[in-house]
Design a protein around this motif. Structure first.
Motif, PDB file in Angstrom:
ATOM      1  N   GLY A 129       0.773  -1.243   0.000  1.00  0.00           N
ATOM      2  CA  GLY A 129       0.000   0.000   0.000  1.00  0.00           C
ATOM      3  C   GLY A 129       0.806   1.294   0.000  1.00  0.00           C
TER       4      GLY A 129
ATOM      5  N   TYR B 138      -2.298   3.923  -0.446  1.00  0.00           N
ATOM      6  CA  TYR B 138      -2.977   4.679   0.617  1.00  0.00           C
ATOM      7  C   TYR B 138      -2.902   6.186   0.372  1.00  0.00           C
ATOM      8  CZ  TYR B 138      -2.991   0.043   2.802  1.00  0.00           C
ATOM      9  OH  TYR B 138      -3.172  -1.298   3.043  1.00  0.00           O
TER      10      TYR B 138
ATOM     11  N   LEU C 231      -4.480  -5.455   2.552  1.00  0.00           N
ATOM     12  CA  LEU C 231      -4.897  -4.270   1.781  1.00  0.00           C
ATOM     13  C   LEU C 231      -6.378  -3.976   2.025  1.00  0.00           C
ATOM     14  CD1 LEU C 231      -3.153  -5.052  -1.629  1.00  0.00           C
ATOM     15  CD2 LEU C 231      -2.836  -2.930  -0.322  1.00  0.00           C
TER      16      LEU C 231
ATOM     17  N   SER D  81      -7.343  -0.479   3.967  1.00  0.00           N
ATOM     18  CA  SER D  81      -7.705   0.616   3.053  1.00  0.00           C
ATOM     19  C   SER D  81      -8.916   1.462   3.479  1.00  0.00           C
ATOM     20  CB  SER D  81      -7.901   0.079   1.637  1.00  0.00           C
ATOM     21  OG  SER D  81      -8.813  -0.990   1.643  1.00  0.00           O
TER      22      SER D  81
END
Ligand code: SAM
Length: 260
Positions: free
Chosen positions: A46, A50, A72, A76
């Protein structure tokens, strides 16, 4: 090492970015805007995902390593809405994903399959608005090369025939875990509009360029014998005594427009 720590997998080209300064520069280079259809190739842990999610709220990402996906999906939601597509990117139909609105592709690419990914993306160029990729510096040098340079080759011609290539900045090995053995670079690719591309036969271009560069030290007359005659080269204004790397992209396009 914590129990849920992921051990980077070489077969998936996993070199995770940990340098925040570099991440910020990449995001600035991408310049994400609300409403952009961003698709990330290989979100990994990420590092880019992100910050991108934070700036645009929703995006999609394609990841092959199923062990990375639960994390993830779990992390997220605090940044935005992430749809993870579990797939091999080489099998993903970008045109179908775009569904009429050109996509923005981004990714710190797995270096072991970066060239196939570039060729795959080229096949869907009309569905792509732009691409921002991390690649080996040596590959970016080849993508952006000018004719006459040692880096100029098949990758250069096939890419520059369809996209504008803009190298952005270098990234040192220490920005990744594990550190790759090579320098890396960020490149921006913008597909050319159809009216910017001289009319040609794509298959013929592929055939000519493969033949020309498969024996790059030979003259075109020899390297292309059986593919195109010296007379045809001359009729297109191209000296058959040149070597493949001395011929500009526009000339290859012109050759690929001649009747066979
Ligand atoms: N974006 C993360 C970062 O910058 O730290 C990870 C980058 S890492 C160089 C490449 C990523 O691509 C990994 O997450 C890897 O699992 C994924 N990957 C490798 N091969 C893939 C494939 N064929 N299709 C989709 N993802 C792939």
């Amino acid at each position: 090492m914590s129990r849920d720590q992921h051990i980077p997998r070489k077969r998936f080209g996993q070199n995770f970015l940990h340098d925040r300064g570099i991440v910020e520069r990449i995001i600035r280079g991408i310049n994400p805007r609300a409403g952009d259809q961003i698709i990330e190739i290989g979100p990994g842990q990420g590092a880019l995902t992100y910050p991108l999610l934070q700036s645009i709220g929703a995006m999609r990402a394609i990841e092959i390593d199923r062990d990375l996906i639960p994390r993830l999906r779990a992390h997220s939601p605090r940044y935005g809405q992430l749809e993870v597509i579990e797939a091999d990117v080489l099998r993903v139909d970008f045109t179908a994903l775009a569904a009429g609105t050109p996509i923005r592709l981004v990714g710190n690419l797995p270096y072991n399959i970066s060239t196939p990914i570039l060729f795959h993306a080229l096949e869907h160029a009309s569905a792509i608005r732009d691409m921002h990729f991390m690649l080996q510096k040596e590959v970016v040098d080849r993508m952006a090369a000018s004719h006459g340079s040692k880096d100029y080759g098949r990758l250069t011609v096939m890419l520059q025939a369809k996209v504008q290539v803009e190298p952005l900045f270098l990234v040192p090995p220490g920005s990744f875990t594990p550190a790759p053995k090579v320098d890396s670079a960020i490149v921006r690719l913008i597909p050319l509009a159809p009216e910017q591309i001289a009319p040609h036969d794509s298959q013929r271009l592929d055939e000519l360029v493969r033949a020309a560069f498969s024996q790059r030290r030979k003259t075109l007359r020899n390297a292309l014998s059986g593919v195109i005659s010296a007379e045809q080269l001359q009729s297109a204004g191209i000296d058959p005594g040149l070597r493949a790397e001395q011929v500009p992209v526009a000339d290859y396009l012109r050759l690929a427009a001649l009747p066979v």
